[in-house]
Design a protein around this motif. Structure first.
Motif, PDB file in Angstrom:
ATOM      1  N   MET A 169       0.840  -1.197   0.000  1.00  0.00           N
ATOM      2  CA  MET A 169       0.000   0.000   0.000  1.00  0.00           C
ATOM      3  C   MET A 169       0.880   1.253   0.000  1.00  0.00           C
ATOM      4  O   MET A 169       1.843   1.348   0.764  1.00  0.00           O
ATOM      5  CB  MET A 169      -0.915   0.008   1.231  1.00  0.00           C
ATOM      6  N   THR A 170       0.573   2.197  -0.844  1.00  0.00           N
ATOM      7  CA  THR A 170       1.357   3.422  -0.955  1.00  0.00           C
ATOM      8  C   THR A 170       1.102   4.332   0.243  1.00  0.00           C
ATOM      9  O   THR A 170      -0.041   4.555   0.638  1.00  0.00           O
ATOM     10  CB  THR A 170       1.000   4.172  -2.248  1.00  0.00           C
ATOM     11  N   LYS A 171       2.176   4.835   0.829  1.00  0.00           N
ATOM     12  CA  LYS A 171       2.068   5.751   1.956  1.00  0.00           C
ATOM     13  C   LYS A 171       1.555   7.098   1.463  1.00  0.00           C
ATOM     14  O   LYS A 171       2.022   7.625   0.449  1.00  0.00           O
ATOM     15  CB  LYS A 171       3.449   5.917   2.602  1.00  0.00           C
ATOM     16  N   PRO A 172       0.552   7.695   2.179  1.00  0.00           N
ATOM     17  CA  PRO A 172       0.046   9.006   1.770  1.00  0.00           C
ATOM     18  C   PRO A 172       1.165  10.043   1.728  1.00  0.00           C
ATOM     19  O   PRO A 172       1.977  10.131   2.653  1.00  0.00           O
ATOM     20  CB  PRO A 172      -0.978   9.343   2.867  1.00  0.00           C
ATOM     21  N   ASN A 173       1.235  10.803   0.660  1.00  0.00           N
ATOM     22  CA  ASN A 173       2.279  11.809   0.487  1.00  0.00           C
ATOM     23  C   ASN A 173       1.691  13.188   0.757  1.00  0.00           C
ATOM     24  O   ASN A 173       1.164  13.844  -0.140  1.00  0.00           O
ATOM     25  CB  ASN A 173       2.853  11.734  -0.933  1.00  0.00           C
ATOM     26  N   MET A 174       1.767  13.611   2.025  1.00  0.00           N
ATOM     27  CA  MET A 174       1.197  14.896   2.421  1.00  0.00           C
ATOM     28  C   MET A 174       2.234  16.000   2.323  1.00  0.00           C
ATOM     29  O   MET A 174       3.439  15.756   2.442  1.00  0.00           O
ATOM     30  CB  MET A 174       0.629  14.808   3.843  1.00  0.00           C
ATOM     31  N   GLN A 175       1.747  17.203   2.111  1.00  0.00           N
ATOM     32  CA  GLN A 175       2.591  18.390   2.130  1.00  0.00           C
ATOM     33  C   GLN A 175       2.156  19.288   3.287  1.00  0.00           C
ATOM     34  O   GLN A 175       0.965  19.371   3.611  1.00  0.00           O
ATOM     35  CB  GLN A 175       2.486  19.175   0.814  1.00  0.00           C
ATOM     36  N   TYR A 176       3.152  19.938   3.887  1.00  0.00           N
ATOM     37  CA  TYR A 176       2.915  20.867   4.996  1.00  0.00           C
ATOM     38  C   TYR A 176       3.034  22.271   4.411  1.00  0.00           C
ATOM     39  O   TYR A 176       4.128  22.752   4.128  1.00  0.00           O
ATOM     40  CB  TYR A 176       3.963  20.631   6.079  1.00  0.00           C
ATOM     41  N   HIS A 177       1.905  22.906   4.208  1.00  0.00           N
ATOM     42  CA  HIS A 177       1.852  24.172   3.462  1.00  0.00           C
ATOM     43  C   HIS A 177       1.413  25.304   4.378  1.00  0.00           C
ATOM     44  O   HIS A 177       0.372  25.221   5.031  1.00  0.00           O
ATOM     45  CB  HIS A 177       0.866  24.023   2.296  1.00  0.00           C
ATOM     46  N   ARG A 178       2.211  26.373   4.414  1.00  0.00           N
ATOM     47  CA  ARG A 178       1.848  27.522   5.242  1.00  0.00           C
ATOM     48  C   ARG A 178       0.931  28.463   4.481  1.00  0.00           C
ATOM     49  O   ARG A 178       1.178  28.786   3.312  1.00  0.00           O
ATOM     50  CB  ARG A 178       3.095  28.284   5.695  1.00  0.00           C
ATOM     51  N   ILE A 179      -0.126  28.920   5.144  1.00  0.00           N
ATOM     52  CA  ILE A 179      -1.073  29.868   4.551  1.00  0.00           C
ATOM     53  C   ILE A 179      -0.828  31.245   5.147  1.00  0.00           C
ATOM     54  O   ILE A 179      -0.833  31.418   6.372  1.00  0.00           O
ATOM     55  CB  ILE A 179      -2.528  29.418   4.798  1.00  0.00           C
ATOM     56  N   THR A 180      -0.593  32.220   4.283  1.00  0.00           N
ATOM     57  CA  THR A 180      -0.287  33.572   4.743  1.00  0.00           C
ATOM     58  C   THR A 180      -1.236  34.612   4.162  1.00  0.00           C
ATOM     59  O   THR A 180      -1.029  35.807   4.345  1.00  0.00           O
ATOM     60  CB  THR A 180       1.163  33.950   4.369  1.00  0.00           C
ATOM     61  N   SER A 181      -2.289  34.161   3.463  1.00  0.00           N
ATOM     62  CA  SER A 181      -3.230  35.101   2.862  1.00  0.00           C
ATOM     63  C   SER A 181      -4.590  34.419   2.674  1.00  0.00           C
ATOM     64  O   SER A 181      -4.658  33.227   2.366  1.00  0.00           O
ATOM     65  CB  SER A 181      -2.706  35.583   1.510  1.00  0.00           C
ATOM     66  N   ILE A 182      -5.652  35.212   2.842  1.00  0.00           N
ATOM     67  CA  ILE A 182      -6.992  34.661   2.603  1.00  0.00           C
ATOM     68  C   ILE A 182      -7.223  34.412   1.112  1.00  0.00           C
ATOM     69  O   ILE A 182      -8.190  33.755   0.735  1.00  0.00           O
ATOM     70  CB  ILE A 182      -8.106  35.562   3.169  1.00  0.00           C
ATOM     71  N   THR A 183      -6.340  34.933   0.267  1.00  0.00           N
ATOM     72  CA  THR A 183      -6.467  34.685  -1.183  1.00  0.00           C
ATOM     73  C   THR A 183      -5.870  33.343  -1.596  1.00  0.00           C
ATOM     74  O   THR A 183      -6.052  32.925  -2.737  1.00  0.00           O
ATOM     75  CB  THR A 183      -5.802  35.817  -1.984  1.00  0.00           C
ATOM     76  N   ASP A 184      -5.145  32.701  -0.684  1.00  0.00           N
ATOM     77  CA  ASP A 184      -4.621  31.369  -0.978  1.00  0.00           C
ATOM     78  C   ASP A 184      -5.822  30.439  -1.180  1.00  0.00           C
ATOM     79  O   ASP A 184      -6.676  30.325  -0.296  1.00  0.00           O
ATOM     80  CB  ASP A 184      -3.763  30.890   0.197  1.00  0.00           C
ATOM     81  N   PRO A 185      -5.920  29.758  -2.323  1.00  0.00           N
ATOM     82  CA  PRO A 185      -7.072  28.886  -2.576  1.00  0.00           C
ATOM     83  C   PRO A 185      -7.293  27.834  -1.492  1.00  0.00           C
ATOM     84  O   PRO A 185      -8.427  27.427  -1.232  1.00  0.00           O
ATOM     85  CB  PRO A 185      -6.728  28.229  -3.918  1.00  0.00           C
ATOM     86  N   LEU A 186      -6.218  27.419  -0.823  1.00  0.00           N
ATOM     87  CA  LEU A 186      -6.348  26.404   0.214  1.00  0.00           C
ATOM     88  C   LEU A 186      -6.951  26.964   1.500  1.00  0.00           C
ATOM     89  O   LEU A 186      -7.418  26.202   2.349  1.00  0.00           O
ATOM     90  CB  LEU A 186      -4.986  25.767   0.506  1.00  0.00           C
ATOM     91  N   PHE A 187      -6.948  28.294   1.635  1.00  0.00           N
ATOM     92  CA  PHE A 187      -7.525  28.863   2.849  1.00  0.00           C
ATOM     93  C   PHE A 187      -9.029  28.631   2.907  1.00  0.00           C
ATOM     94  O   PHE A 187      -9.588  28.357   3.974  1.00  0.00           O
ATOM     95  CB  PHE A 187      -7.237  30.361   2.975  1.00  0.00           C
ATOM     96  N   ALA A 188      -9.709  28.741   1.770  1.00  0.00           N
ATOM     97  CA  ALA A 188     -11.161  28.498   1.756  1.00  0.00           C
ATOM     98  C   ALA A 188     -11.463  27.072   2.211  1.00  0.00           C
ATOM     99  O   ALA A 188     -12.415  26.841   2.970  1.00  0.00           O
ATOM    100  CB  ALA A 188     -11.724  28.747   0.356  1.00  0.00           C
ATOM    101  N   ASP A 189     -10.646  26.115   1.764  1.00  0.00           N
ATOM    102  CA  ASP A 189     -10.812  24.728   2.205  1.00  0.00           C
ATOM    103  C   ASP A 189     -10.594  24.608   3.702  1.00  0.00           C
ATOM    104  O   ASP A 189     -11.331  23.909   4.405  1.00  0.00           O
ATOM    105  CB  ASP A 189      -9.821  23.814   1.482  1.00  0.00           C
ATOM    106  N   MET A 190      -9.555  25.276   4.194  1.00  0.00           N
ATOM    107  CA  MET A 190      -9.240  25.228   5.609  1.00  0.00           C
ATOM    108  C   MET A 190     -10.367  25.819   6.449  1.00  0.00           C
ATOM    109  O   MET A 190     -10.783  25.242   7.458  1.00  0.00           O
ATOM    110  CB  MET A 190      -7.945  25.993   5.880  1.00  0.00           C
ATOM    111  N   HIS A 191     -10.878  26.970   6.031  1.00  0.00           N
ATOM    112  CA  HIS A 191     -11.929  27.637   6.790  1.00  0.00           C
ATOM    113  C   HIS A 191     -13.205  26.797   6.797  1.00  0.00           C
ATOM    114  O   HIS A 191     -13.909  26.717   7.819  1.00  0.00           O
ATOM    115  CB  HIS A 191     -12.203  29.032   6.205  1.00  0.00           C
ATOM    116  N   ARG A 192     -13.495  26.171   5.699  1.00  0.00           N
ATOM    117  CA  ARG A 192     -14.668  25.305   5.612  1.00  0.00           C
ATOM    118  C   ARG A 192     -14.516  24.111   6.563  1.00  0.00           C
ATOM    119  O   ARG A 192     -15.479  23.717   7.239  1.00  0.00           O
ATOM    120  CB  ARG A 192     -14.856  24.825   4.176  1.00  0.00           C
ATOM    121  N   LEU A 193     -13.319  23.574   6.643  1.00  0.00           N
ATOM    122  CA  LEU A 193     -13.059  22.467   7.555  1.00  0.00           C
ATOM    123  C   LEU A 193     -13.246  22.906   9.007  1.00  0.00           C
ATOM    124  O   LEU A 193     -13.820  22.177   9.820  1.00  0.00           O
ATOM    125  CB  LEU A 193     -11.639  21.940   7.336  1.00  0.00           C
TER     126      LEU A 193
END
Length: 228
Positions: free
Chosen positions: A1-25
């Motif tokens: 089984m392949t080990k999940p390959n996660m990235q540790y990404h810092r968010i520094t702006s509300i314009t970062d597309p991943l911030f909307a995902d984070m806020h929803r979570l």
């Protein structure tokens, strides 16, 4: 089984597309009074002292953590950690990445990290919150995990100002501390007061219960660290 390959990404702006995902979570997991409104995140994210990271798997936010390091106190504060789903090792991944980051920050400050604060839910006080139905976020599970990591409860009745900035007091949590030396059994009250006043300086509306709590701490020399 392949080990999940996660990235540790810092968010520094509300314009970062991943911030909307984070806020929803966050909205799915935490009660409303614990979640800052979307637009109000602009300044905190741009603050270099506030470190917001997400665990990203296949382009999707599956976990997140926010924390900060206070150079003058040589302590950290874990604001929150969210595990979006079980079975991926998200909690361990976020913990390891955060610890490595904090140790590096302390080393750059010429010190070894003294310890870390955290507000931890106490489900034994009839807490009625399901945390989005995500079992790793169950407050009983989280409390025991944090105990295993070395967190201890500061021995005083704790409330904090609502993040809605409406002057309401939020209870149902303990202020805890994870000392670098697990045998440490108390914390200077002066450090707790300085930390709380700094941490909640962003909120203008402080409830009377919080002000009275801080005033009481100012009359105390030290606060015991107890098991959780």
């Amino acid at each position: 089984m392949t080990k999940p390959n996660m990235q540790y990404h810092r968010i520094t702006s509300i314009t970062d597309p991943l911030f909307a995902d984070m806020h929803r979570l966050m909205q799915e997991v935490f009660p409303p009074e614990e979640v800052l409104e979307f637009d109000l995140w602009k300044e905190p994210l741009e603050d270099p002292g506030i470190r917001v990271f997400v665990a990203v798997l296949d382009g999707k936010v599956v976990g997140t953590t926010e924390y900060r390091y206070y150079e003058d106190f040589n302590v950290a504060m874990t604001d929150f950690t969210i595990i979006g789903q079980p079975g991926l090792g998200i909690g361990r991944y976020l913990w390891k990445q955060r610890q490595d980051d904090l140790q590096a920050l302390a080393a750059a400050n010429g010190k070894e990290l003294y310890g870390m604060f955290a507000e931890i839910y106490d489900p034994y006080r009839d807490l009625d919150h399901q945390f989005g139905g995500v079992k790793p976020m169950d407050p009983f599970v989280r409390r025991e995990v944090l105990s295993h990591l070395g967190y201890k409860r500061l021995d005083f009745p704790y409330v904090h100002p609502s993040w809605n900035n409406d002057g309401e007091a939020v209870s149902g949590l303990d202020l805890c501390f994870m000392p670098a030396d697990y045998e440490q059994d108390e914390l200077p009250a002066e450090l707790i007061v300085k930390f709380l006043e700094r941490y909640y300086s962003v909120l203008d509306q402080k409830p009377r219960e919080w002000l009275d709590m801080v005033a009481g701490l100012k009359q105390t020399q030290a606060v015991a660290l107890l098991p959780i």
